[in-house]
Design an enzyme around this catalytic site. Sequence first.
Site, mmCIF file in Angstrom:
data_model
loop_
_atom_site.group_PDB
_atom_site.id
_atom_site.type_symbol
_atom_site.label_atom_id
_atom_site.label_comp_id
_atom_site.label_asym_id
_atom_site.label_seq_id
_atom_site.Cartn_x
_atom_site.Cartn_y
_atom_site.Cartn_z
ATOM 1 C CB CYS A 1 2.392 0.736 -9.362
ATOM 2 S SG CYS A 1 0.658 0.446 -8.557
ATOM 3 C CB CYS B 1 2.151 -4.159 -9.818
ATOM 4 S SG CYS B 1 1.109 -2.825 -10.280
ATOM 5 C CG HIS C 1 -2.431 -1.003 -7.722
ATOM 6 N ND1 HIS C 1 -1.359 -1.839 -8.218
ATOM 7 C CD2 HIS C 1 -3.559 -1.547 -8.011
ATOM 8 C CE1 HIS C 1 -2.091 -2.783 -8.471
ATOM 9 N NE2 HIS C 1 -3.325 -2.874 -8.465
ATOM 10 C CD GLU D 1 2.344 1.066 -5.570
ATOM 11 O OE1 GLU D 1 0.852 1.014 -5.094
ATOM 12 O OE2 GLU D 1 2.922 0.000 -5.608
#
Length: 147
Positions: A79, A76, A46, A48
């Site tokens: 993260c 999410c 992801h 992040e």
Amino acid sequence: MAEAMAEAERAAAAGEVPVGCVMVRDGEIIARGRNLRERAQDPSAHAELIAMRAAAARLRSWRLIGVTCYVTLEPCPMCAGALVNARVPRLVYGCDDPKAGAVRTLFEIGQDPRLNHRFEVEAGVLGEACSKQLSDFFAAVRARRGS
């Protein structure tokens, strides 16, 4: 946020869901990340997490003290948990994520008093533009598939 949106655009150009992230300390971008799950075939790739890893490497510390995370989509649970674990003091994000948002929409991980760290959250920065980036991407995917 404009820089995070530029990272999201790079992700979209590569066929990835357009989520982008920048990490800023003392007014300087110290790390960038964008969604790379398809390219890397890695469920943790992801924006992040990629940006946090780069920031930690640059700072030579897993503690991202004084760093603000700017991301185009609400993080999410994975993260948001990483932001807690990295001791990030501030998160700024573009649009809410009604399916997986973990800092305001479905959960409030960054504000949970049971955790050992909490972070400030600012939501909705360039939110409409961030949301449009995502909806345009998915509309194009559906058009290519003919559905």
